[in-house]
Design a protein around this motif. Structure first.
Motif, PDB file in Angstrom:
ATOM      1  N   TRP A 353       0.848  -1.195   0.000  1.00  0.00           N
ATOM      2  CA  TRP A 353       0.000   0.000   0.000  1.00  0.00           C
ATOM      3  C   TRP A 353       0.880   1.240   0.000  1.00  0.00           C
ATOM      4  O   TRP A 353       1.718   1.416   0.882  1.00  0.00           O
ATOM      5  CB  TRP A 353      -0.926  -0.017   1.217  1.00  0.00           C
ATOM      6  N   ILE A 374     -10.763  -3.720  -2.469  1.00  0.00           N
ATOM      7  CA  ILE A 374     -11.041  -2.757  -1.401  1.00  0.00           C
ATOM      8  C   ILE A 374     -10.133  -1.544  -1.532  1.00  0.00           C
ATOM      9  O   ILE A 374     -10.573  -0.401  -1.389  1.00  0.00           O
ATOM     10  CB  ILE A 374     -10.882  -3.446  -0.026  1.00  0.00           C
ATOM     11  N   GLY A 375      -8.856  -1.773  -1.834  1.00  0.00           N
ATOM     12  CA  GLY A 375      -7.932  -0.655  -2.003  1.00  0.00           C
ATOM     13  C   GLY A 375      -8.358   0.268  -3.129  1.00  0.00           C
ATOM     14  O   GLY A 375      -8.337   1.498  -2.990  1.00  0.00           O
ATOM     15  N   ARG A 377     -11.362   0.718  -4.337  1.00  0.00           N
ATOM     16  CA  ARG A 377     -12.565   1.434  -3.921  1.00  0.00           C
ATOM     17  C   ARG A 377     -12.228   2.567  -2.953  1.00  0.00           C
ATOM     18  O   ARG A 377     -12.773   3.664  -3.042  1.00  0.00           O
ATOM     19  CB  ARG A 377     -13.550   0.464  -3.261  1.00  0.00           C
ATOM     20  N   LEU A 378     -11.347   2.288  -2.000  1.00  0.00           N
ATOM     21  CA  LEU A 378     -10.959   3.320  -1.039  1.00  0.00           C
ATOM     22  C   LEU A 378     -10.358   4.527  -1.752  1.00  0.00           C
ATOM     23  O   LEU A 378     -10.683   5.679  -1.444  1.00  0.00           O
ATOM     24  CB  LEU A 378      -9.957   2.751  -0.035  1.00  0.00           C
ATOM     25  N   LYS A 383     -10.820   7.832   0.483  1.00  0.00           N
ATOM     26  CA  LYS A 383     -10.608   7.408   1.874  1.00  0.00           C
ATOM     27  C   LYS A 383      -9.179   6.918   2.058  1.00  0.00           C
ATOM     28  O   LYS A 383      -8.638   6.232   1.197  1.00  0.00           O
ATOM     29  CB  LYS A 383     -11.584   6.287   2.261  1.00  0.00           C
ATOM     30  N   SER A 384      -8.573   7.231   3.189  1.00  0.00           N
ATOM     31  CA  SER A 384      -7.193   6.838   3.469  1.00  0.00           C
ATOM     32  C   SER A 384      -7.074   6.312   4.898  1.00  0.00           C
ATOM     33  O   SER A 384      -6.740   7.062   5.827  1.00  0.00           O
ATOM     34  CB  SER A 384      -6.235   8.025   3.273  1.00  0.00           C
ATOM     35  N   PRO A 385      -7.377   5.037   5.106  1.00  0.00           N
ATOM     36  CA  PRO A 385      -7.194   4.465   6.440  1.00  0.00           C
ATOM     37  C   PRO A 385      -5.736   4.582   6.876  1.00  0.00           C
ATOM     38  O   PRO A 385      -4.825   4.572   6.040  1.00  0.00           O
ATOM     39  CB  PRO A 385      -7.583   2.993   6.246  1.00  0.00           C
ATOM     40  N   LEU A 400     -13.949  -0.947   6.149  1.00  0.00           N
ATOM     41  CA  LEU A 400     -13.300   0.341   5.888  1.00  0.00           C
ATOM     42  C   LEU A 400     -14.045   1.143   4.829  1.00  0.00           C
ATOM     43  O   LEU A 400     -13.959   2.368   4.809  1.00  0.00           O
ATOM     44  CB  LEU A 400     -11.850   0.124   5.422  1.00  0.00           C
ATOM     45  N   LEU A 401     -14.748   0.446   3.948  1.00  0.00           N
ATOM     46  CA  LEU A 401     -15.498   1.145   2.916  1.00  0.00           C
ATOM     47  C   LEU A 401     -16.698   1.907   3.483  1.00  0.00           C
ATOM     48  O   LEU A 401     -17.207   2.836   2.847  1.00  0.00           O
ATOM     49  CB  LEU A 401     -15.980   0.149   1.853  1.00  0.00           C
TER      50      LEU A 401
END
Length: 403
Positions: A353, A374-375, A377-378, A383-385, A400-401
């Motif tokens: 990542w 998922i990455g 989509r984020l 979005k940035s966890p 997370l989404l």
């Protein structure tokens, strides 16, 4: 009745004409391609097709009768030699002139080749870009043959994987300090170096080609470290360049390819561009993407705008590569990253990542489709966890989404 002409019968060109019809354009459409076959997929050429696992007919993007049924005049084996912007006409190789009301350039890219001065014109030296390339080099893939691959990018690595699976002796040289240096983090390079070496590929990094040897046909190579390698054939995978000669000779603005605005329009209001040949604005930069996803998405946006739309092209970069039993999937663009964090997935899956500060930029996922999806989509959602959340094996990634 308006006449829209598309020059370049690859993925972008085929996607553009299909979108024109699906959006209700009822005028004339002409799709012109230099190759003698209908539009086809290129990615399988260096993988399934070269392995003999896919027939030519399965490469075609659409059945041959689709073009006639949808009133698309498909002209294969036809080269365009010039554009008269004032008259809005194209000059064809055979001397014919073809008029247009709107023109789209989807001319793609061409492979960078070796200079003749170092042996690039010898028989047995190949590039991998089109169907003819794959067909010409296919007989070379005989068990025990000695292959030299020049270039450690995705094309070179995919060719090396096919050759190794077919029982060839493969040497790959990359003049940069590591394979995939231009496009991936060190961790991803490490993964694929180990994968190829496990399959017997001799990878030499920080070493370039000095020259090839042979009289008419290549027989060997001398490398920049002085080493000599005996070879039966060579595949050159040192990148591609946008096919912009037609646009440049017509006086269109160029900037790492054919420069377009956010709508895909060039410096001429009646000419558009999409796919590998076109650069466009992206988050304060101007970029050019070499991918199937970009070819499709940009072409479809251009089709809408040719019909009068005002749709900005919002690229959602994604890429993939198949090597041996590994599928690499990439979401986002890793431009300017300053940190890379690793997450272990299910089984042997792993993902890397990319972050710039606390912003998630991209993800490389090896045999880890869940992390890829998922990455991607984020990134698209902005979005940035936190990295420690991503790397925690107990994190519910799907949640997370929603967070």
């Amino acid at each position: 009745m308006a006449h829209f002409v598309v020059v370049g019968a690859g993925q972008a060109g085929a996607s553009l004409v299909a979108k024109l019809r699906s959006e209700g354009f009822d005028g004339e459409i002409t799709l012109i391609g230099a190759e003698p076959v209908p539009p086809y997929q290129r990615p399988p050429l260096s993988k399934a097709y070269l392995l003999g696992e896919m027939e030519e007919s399965r490469l075609y993007l659409r059945p041959a009768n689709w073009y006639e049924d949808n009133r698309v005049a498909l002209r294969t084996g036809t080269r365009v030699t010039g554009i008269d912007r004032a008259a809005r006409t194209l000059e064809l190789e055979a001397g014919e002139t073809l008029g247009y009301d709107a023109l789209a350039l989807t001319t793609g890219a061409h492979p960078r080749t070796l200079p003749a001065s170092i042996g690039g014109a010898l028989d047995g030296v190949y590039c991998m870009r089109d169907l003819a390339d794959a067909d010409t080099m296919a007989p070379e893939f005989a068990e025990g043959a000695r292959l030299l691959v020049i270039g450690g990018g995705y094309i070179g690595l995919e060719a090396a994987a096919v050759a190794a699976k077919k029982g060839l002796s493969v040497t790959l040289v990359e003049m940069a300090p590591r394979i995939l240096q231009r496009v991936a983090a060190e961790a991803t390079s490490d993964f694929f170096r180990a994968l190829h070496r496990d399959h017997g590929v001799d990878i030499r990094e920080g070493v370039g080609l000095d020259h090839l040897t042979g009289t008419e046909r290549v027989t060997g190579a001398v490398l920049t470290d002085g080493a000599s390698v005996e070879v039966d054939f060579v595949i050159v995978g040192v990148g591609i360049a946008p096919a912009g000669i037609l646009a440049e000779s017509a006086g269109l603005a160029m900037d790492n390819g054919i420069a377009t605005d956010a709508h895909g329009r060039t410096s001429d209001p009646h000419i558009w561009a999409a796919g590998d040949c076109a650069s466009f604005p992206y988050k304060g930069h101007r970029i050019r993407l070499e991918s199937v996803g970009n070819a499709i998405d940009m072409a479809e946006t251009v089709a809408q705008n040719m019909m009068g739309g005002k749709v900005d092209y919002e690229a959602k970069p994604w890429f993939w590569s198949d090597q041996y039993d590994c599928k690499l999937q990439i979401g986002g663009l890793n431009m300017g990253y300053d940190a890379v964090h690793t997450r272990r997935g299910e089984g042997a899956g792993v993902s890397h990542w990319y972050y710039l500060g606390d912003q998630l930029l991209a993800v490389d996922a090896m045999n880890d489709p869940r992390s890829y999806m998922i990455g991607k989509r984020l990134i698209e959602m902005g979005k940035s966890p936190a990295p420690e959340v991503i790397t925690d094996p107990d994190t519910n990634m799907k949640a997370l989404l929603k967070g």
